[in-house]
Design an enzyme around this catalytic site. Structure first.
Site, short mmCIF file in Angstrom:
data_model
loop_
_atom_site.label_atom_id
_atom_site.label_comp_id
_atom_site.label_asym_id
_atom_site.label_seq_id
_atom_site.Cartn_x
_atom_site.Cartn_y
_atom_site.Cartn_z
N ASP A 121 0.85 -1.19 0.00
CA ASP A 121 0.00 0.00 0.00
C ASP A 121 0.88 1.24 0.00
O ASP A 121 2.02 1.21 0.49
CB ASP A 121 -0.95 0.00 1.19
CG ASP A 121 -0.23 0.07 2.53
OD1 ASP A 121 0.72 -0.72 2.73
OD2 ASP A 121 -0.60 0.91 3.39
N GLU A 188 -0.15 -1.02 5.77
CA GLU A 188 0.88 -0.57 6.71
C GLU A 188 0.79 0.93 6.97
O GLU A 188 0.99 1.40 8.10
CB GLU A 188 2.27 -0.92 6.17
CG GLU A 188 3.41 -0.67 7.13
CD GLU A 188 3.95 0.76 7.11
OE1 GLU A 188 4.70 1.14 8.03
OE2 GLU A 188 3.63 1.50 6.15
#
Length: 484
Positions: A121, A188
């Site tokens: 991400d 994250e």
């Protein structure tokens, strides 16, 4: 009388000379020991293919702000299609936040497994920054020996590096002795629920890892003043995280008739008191280990301080405190970040708030940080609201005497022979803070050689990774896996 004065002066001068000589001798004794020869690199990476794959990965806009985007399943499908050996040979389970966990079974079940981690991400390219990008942030342009785009450094470069290394080794018929897990977090940047799911899954399976390797620091070039050699800072611990909101309340009213202390004034005083009462610091623990490793490589001026910390310690701490990081390696940091009060200039606020973010040093805890804050503010009329959703204590400090540390160190020395390998401390937050709960040790480094200008592009415009660095990263993971 004159002869007596001369004798005293002679003794003082002799003592000063002897003291100065002692400082110089200690500094001279702080010199590098003989370093082992870097091991020969045996892993051969397909850098042309890895470059094309990273460019494609950047084009898939896996924005952490919206996990429902079709980009997330698209990225997982991309991994399946482009890494067929991994897809066919490794077991995979998809956990929360689109986080895949792969298992590569080892040949020796008596060896504790390890985990290689990264996240795919990315943060958005902030509105208004487009003009600051040399190439569009999600175009995945390869130009001038560089792969450009959001996620190149943080952290798709590591994802592609790990997958490329494993794919190559599988194609070559390599089997590790110990089982290797691969985890690629899908969120994250916004809290790491995927990493928490990995932790819970491993715990439910009764898996205790020997060690974990995640992102954290880099191989920094020209980042630390006074050091000519690059530093590969393998972070052995991660700071804790705590956000609190200070709240002051009052009756409000018209600004033409203010009370002696408005809610805004009370909050301002509390913030000022807190900033003036910094948490205690020191060159112990991780900071001490870091400068023990770096000290012999500094110029003579810094070695005079580092070789004589028994008396020069406070001076060296002042030097660190004056730097851009404000001594973050030394202590828990206190950062007021948000203020709010009245919505109009002539209206007294009924409520005023200040948001304070703490990054907690391993010597401290959430409880000790809150106790320090309350004592520093010393105002019972200030309400303290803790954000329990994000609060987490510092990670344990991992040993530098494990086989995992030695393997990581050897692989770094092979790929970056000029670098000084040293333990360090992660100031921000990574998925490793969760993985460490099911591992004997957790280490953090991105194996790329970058300077301050490159580091500044993380979460900023013009994020990029050179093809040379991508090659180094793939090779590092390949060499590390070959040791398992």
């Amino acid at each position: 009388m004159k002869r007596w004065i001369l004798r005293v002066l002679a003794i003082v001068v002799a003592a000063a000379v002897a003291f100065g000589g002692l400082l110089v001798v200690n500094a001279l004794m702080l010199r590098p020991g003989e370093e082992p020869e870097p091991q020969a690199i045996t892993f051969e990476a397909d850098i042309e293919r890895a470059t094309a794959l990273l460019a494609r990965a950047i084009q898939i806009e896996t924005l952490s702000t919206d996990l429902t985007l079709p980009a997330f399943p698209e990225f997982l499908a991309f991994m399946d299609a482009e890494f067929p050996a991994i897809h066919s040979a490794l077991d995979r389970v998809d956990l929360a936040a689109r986080t895949p966990l792969y298992r590569w079974d080892g040949t020796d079940p008596t060896l504790a497994p390890i985990l290689l981690a990264a996240h795919y991400d990315v943060v958005p390219a902030v509105d208004g920054q487009d003009g600051a990008w040399t190439h569009p942030p999600f175009a995945g342009v390869v130009a001038d020996g560089v792969i450009w785009g959001r996620g190149a450094l943080d952290n798709k470069g590591a994802v592609i590096s790990i997958l490329s290394a494993v794919e190559t080794l599988l194609q070559d018929g390599f089997s590790p002795r110990r089982t290797i897990y691969l985890a690629f977090g899908g969120d994250e940047e916004v809290g790491g629920t995927g990493a928490q799911a990995v932790r819970d899954h491993l715990a439910a399976e009764g898996i205790q890892l020997a060690w974990v390797l995640d992102e954290g620091s880099v191989v920094g070039e020209g980042v630390l003043y006074g050091l000519e050699r690059p530093v590969a800072s393998v972070n052995v611990a991660e700071k804790g995280y705590l956000t609190v909101t200070l709240v002051a309340r009052d009756r409000g009213g018209h600004s033409s008739m203010p009370p002696p202390m408005t809610a805004a004034g009370r909050i301002a005083r509390a913030v000022d008191r807190l900033q003036r009462a910094q948490m205690p610091g020191g060159l112990d623990g991780v900071a001490g280990e870091l400068f023990d490793a770096l000290g012999p490589h500094y110029t003579m001026r810094e070695r005079l301080l580092l070789g004589n910390l028994w008396i020069m310690g406070p001076i060296f701490e002042d030097v660190l405190d004056s730097g851009a990081s404000r001594g973050a390696i030394l202590r828990t940091t206190i950062a007021p970040t948000m203020l709010a009060a009245s919505q109009k200039e002539n209206v007294l606020p009924v409520e005023a708030t200040a948001t304070i973010n703490f990054r907690i040093h391993p010597r401290d805890t959430i409880d000790s940080t809150l106790a320090h804050m309350r004592a520093a503010i010393d105002d019972p009329e200030i309400e303290i609201v803790v954000d329990d959703r994000t609060a987490i204590d510092p990670s344990p400090v991992s040993s530098t005497e494990t086989q995992g540390w030695f393997d990581i160190e050897d692989a770094l020395r092979a790929v970056f022979p000029e670098a000084i390998v040293a333990p360090g401390l992660t100031f921000g937050a990574t998925d490793a803070r969760f993985y460490g709960a099911v591992a004997d040790a957790a280490y953090r480094i991105s194996p790329v050689l970058v300077g301050a200008d490159d580091i500044a592009t993380i979460h900023g415009p013009d994020e990029r990774l050179s093809i040379e660095n991508l090659a180094a990263s793939v090779t590092f993971y390949g060499e590390l896996i070959l040791k398992q």
